[in-house]
Design a protein around this motif. Sequence first.
Motif, PDB file in Angstrom:
ATOM      1  N   MET A 274      68.491   3.743  19.343  1.00 49.56           N
ATOM      2  CA  MET A 274      69.544   3.500  18.692  1.00 49.56           C
ATOM      3  C   MET A 274      70.122   4.713  17.767  1.00 49.56           C
ATOM      4  SD  MET A 274      70.814   0.502  15.468  1.00 49.56           S
ATOM      5  CE  MET A 274      72.121   0.540  14.342  1.00 49.56           C
ATOM      6  N   PRO A 275      71.003   5.787  18.785  1.00 47.77           N
ATOM      7  CA  PRO A 275      71.899   7.198  17.739  1.00 47.77           C
ATOM      8  C   PRO A 275      72.187   6.294  16.578  1.00 47.77           C
ATOM      9  CG  PRO A 275      72.770   6.161  20.409  1.00 47.77           C
ATOM     10  CD  PRO A 275      72.039   4.795  18.793  1.00 47.77           C
ATOM     11  N   LEU A 276      71.496   7.061  15.582  1.00 42.67           N
ATOM     12  CA  LEU A 276      71.957   6.975  14.197  1.00 42.67           C
ATOM     13  C   LEU A 276      73.249   8.258  13.488  1.00 42.67           C
ATOM     14  CD1 LEU A 276      68.404   5.651  12.564  1.00 42.67           C
ATOM     15  CD2 LEU A 276      71.092   4.418  12.964  1.00 42.67           C
ATOM     16  N   GLY A 277      73.357   9.326  14.709  1.00 39.05           N
ATOM     17  CA  GLY A 277      73.810  10.151  14.230  1.00 39.05           C
ATOM     18  C   GLY A 277      73.180  11.499  14.374  1.00 39.05           C
ATOM     19  N   GLY A 278      73.166  12.022  12.779  1.00 40.99           N
ATOM     20  CA  GLY A 278      71.759  12.188  12.773  1.00 40.99           C
ATOM     21  C   GLY A 278      70.636  11.954  12.474  1.00 40.99           C
ATOM     22  N   GLY A 279      69.874  11.152  13.130  1.00 36.99           N
ATOM     23  CA  GLY A 279      69.108  10.430  13.495  1.00 36.99           C
ATOM     24  C   GLY A 279      68.896   9.521  14.210  1.00 36.99           C
ATOM     25  N   THR A 280      67.806   9.065  14.455  1.00 33.86           N
ATOM     26  CA  THR A 280      66.701   8.063  15.643  1.00 33.86           C
ATOM     27  C   THR A 280      66.288   6.916  15.647  1.00 33.86           C
ATOM     28  OG1 THR A 280      67.101  10.084  17.283  1.00 33.86           O
ATOM     29  CG2 THR A 280      65.848   7.728  17.936  1.00 33.86           C
ATOM     30  N   ALA A 281      66.803   5.610  15.403  1.00 31.15           N
ATOM     31  CA  ALA A 281      66.124   4.633  15.665  1.00 31.15           C
ATOM     32  C   ALA A 281      65.884   3.562  16.650  1.00 31.15           C
ATOM     33  CB  ALA A 281      66.878   4.040  15.037  1.00 31.15           C
ATOM     34  N   ILE A 282      65.099   2.236  16.308  1.00 27.98           N
ATOM     35  CA  ILE A 282      64.699   1.392  17.550  1.00 27.98           C
ATOM     36  C   ILE A 282      65.928   0.778  16.924  1.00 27.98           C
ATOM     37  CG2 ILE A 282      63.125  -0.064  18.587  1.00 27.98           C
ATOM     38  CD1 ILE A 282      62.153   3.160  18.549  1.00 27.98           C
TER      39      ILE A 282
ATOM     40  N   HIS B 155      67.027  -2.275  12.481  1.00 29.44           N
ATOM     41  CA  HIS B 155      66.205  -1.664  13.547  1.00 29.44           C
ATOM     42  C   HIS B 155      65.449  -1.094  12.584  1.00 29.44           C
ATOM     43  CE1 HIS B 155      68.843   0.426  10.089  1.00 29.44           C
ATOM     44  NE2 HIS B 155      68.570   1.366  10.739  1.00 29.44           N
ATOM     45  N   VAL B 156      64.649  -0.479  13.317  1.00 33.59           N
ATOM     46  CA  VAL B 156      63.796   0.907  12.524  1.00 33.59           C
ATOM     47  C   VAL B 156      63.559   2.191  12.047  1.00 33.59           C
ATOM     48  CG1 VAL B 156      61.185   1.287  12.965  1.00 33.59           C
ATOM     49  CG2 VAL B 156      61.779  -1.108  13.233  1.00 33.59           C
ATOM     50  N   THR B 157      63.813   2.859  12.166  1.00 36.99           N
ATOM     51  CA  THR B 157      64.757   4.182  12.316  1.00 36.99           C
ATOM     52  C   THR B 157      62.914   5.383  12.194  1.00 36.99           C
ATOM     53  OG1 THR B 157      66.071   3.749  10.254  1.00 36.99           O
ATOM     54  CG2 THR B 157      65.345   6.201  10.413  1.00 36.99           C
ATOM     55  N   ILE B 158      63.284   6.076  12.831  1.00 35.42           N
ATOM     56  CA  ILE B 158      61.668   6.832  13.452  1.00 35.42           C
ATOM     57  C   ILE B 158      62.054   8.190  13.471  1.00 35.42           C
ATOM     58  CG2 ILE B 158      60.568   4.911  14.749  1.00 35.42           C
ATOM     59  CD1 ILE B 158      62.099   6.347  17.106  1.00 35.42           C
ATOM     60  N   GLN B 159      63.315   8.386  13.116  1.00 34.23           N
ATOM     61  CA  GLN B 159      63.685  10.013  12.225  1.00 34.23           C
ATOM     62  C   GLN B 159      64.893   9.481  12.185  1.00 34.23           C
ATOM     63  OE1 GLN B 159      66.381  11.815  15.695  1.00 34.23           O
ATOM     64  NE2 GLN B 159      64.979  13.848  15.572  1.00 34.23           N
ATOM     65  N   ASN B 160      65.728  10.604  11.014  1.00 35.29           N
ATOM     66  CA  ASN B 160      66.847  10.532   9.886  1.00 35.29           C
ATOM     67  C   ASN B 160      66.839  11.928   9.141  1.00 35.29           C
ATOM     68  OD1 ASN B 160      68.819   9.395   9.179  1.00 35.29           O
ATOM     69  ND2 ASN B 160      68.189   8.024   7.880  1.00 35.29           N
ATOM     70  N   LYS B 161      67.675  11.376   9.419  1.00 31.44           N
ATOM     71  CA  LYS B 161      68.748  13.527   8.579  1.00 31.44           C
ATOM     72  C   LYS B 161      68.375  15.138   8.971  1.00 31.44           C
ATOM     73  CE  LYS B 161      68.891  10.996   4.203  1.00 31.44           C
ATOM     74  NZ  LYS B 161      68.369  10.380   2.876  1.00 31.44           N
ATOM     75  N   VAL B 162      68.155  14.396  10.354  1.00 32.38           N
ATOM     76  CA  VAL B 162      68.233  16.006  11.402  1.00 32.38           C
ATOM     77  C   VAL B 162      69.018  15.773  11.568  1.00 32.38           C
ATOM     78  CG1 VAL B 162      65.479  15.615  11.447  1.00 32.38           C
ATOM     79  CG2 VAL B 162      67.596  14.684  13.299  1.00 32.38           C
TER      80      VAL B 162
ATOM     81  N   ALA C 149      68.130  14.988  17.252  1.00 29.01           N
ATOM     82  CA  ALA C 149      68.409  13.976  17.398  1.00 29.01           C
ATOM     83  C   ALA C 149      68.780  13.198  18.479  1.00 29.01           C
ATOM     84  CB  ALA C 149      69.346  13.377  16.582  1.00 29.01           C
ATOM     85  N   ARG C 150      69.687  14.001  19.446  1.00 28.80           N
ATOM     86  CA  ARG C 150      69.687  13.321  20.555  1.00 28.80           C
ATOM     87  C   ARG C 150      68.723  14.369  21.937  1.00 28.80           C
ATOM     88  NH1 ARG C 150      75.744  15.401  20.793  1.00 28.80           N
ATOM     89  NH2 ARG C 150      76.903  14.186  19.192  1.00 28.80           N
ATOM     90  N   ALA C 151      67.897  15.731  20.887  1.00 31.61           N
ATOM     91  CA  ALA C 151      66.887  16.031  22.039  1.00 31.61           C
ATOM     92  C   ALA C 151      65.918  14.561  21.830  1.00 31.61           C
ATOM     93  CB  ALA C 151      66.590  16.890  21.950  1.00 31.61           C
TER      94      ALA C 151
END
Length: 176
Positions: free
Chosen positions: A78-86, A119-126, A131-133
């Motif tokens: 799940m894309p979060l803009g400046g992050g990634t989630a499950i 969701h579970v956030t695994i990356q944020n505020k990047v 995030a896309r990478a």
Amino acid sequence: MSEAGDAPLILTAQLPRDLHARFTALRDMHFPPERNYLEAHVTLFHALPAMCEAELCSHLKRIAGEFAPVMGQVDGLMPLGGGTAIKLSSPDMLHLRDMIADHFHGMLTGQDRHRPALHVTIQNKVAVKEARALQTALAGTIEPRPFVFRGLALFRYRGGPWEAVKDFAFRGSGGA
């Protein structure tokens, strides 16, 4: 006033131990280290009022005693803009959350009046590019699969790591 003071309460749904460990490992690898002081979690409420703690614990104890572990589904990234989630789905968990929200109607923040996207956030505020990478790198590694939420967990928020209050394991026989 309790020892807890005015620290808001956070309610999460507990993942099965294997998914919790896997998603915490992903979070440890990809979350900015200076902001990563939490394990993987599924937030149901972000800021329940501290003054409701005793009533909330009583209500959650009743729910946990009544309901069996709740079915969920891992849906993918799940894309979060400046992050990634499950991305997760669970109509039954959202139904339980609605029951809690109804009970505390009038005491919820604007954010908590709305149903969350589980969701579970695994990356944020990047940076969005970073995030896309990560989403490209993880594509195909987060397979859809069913799982069971094992309970609910209540925390206090004091601006940093969350302070555990109490866990409520589902042990009933009813469905949501």
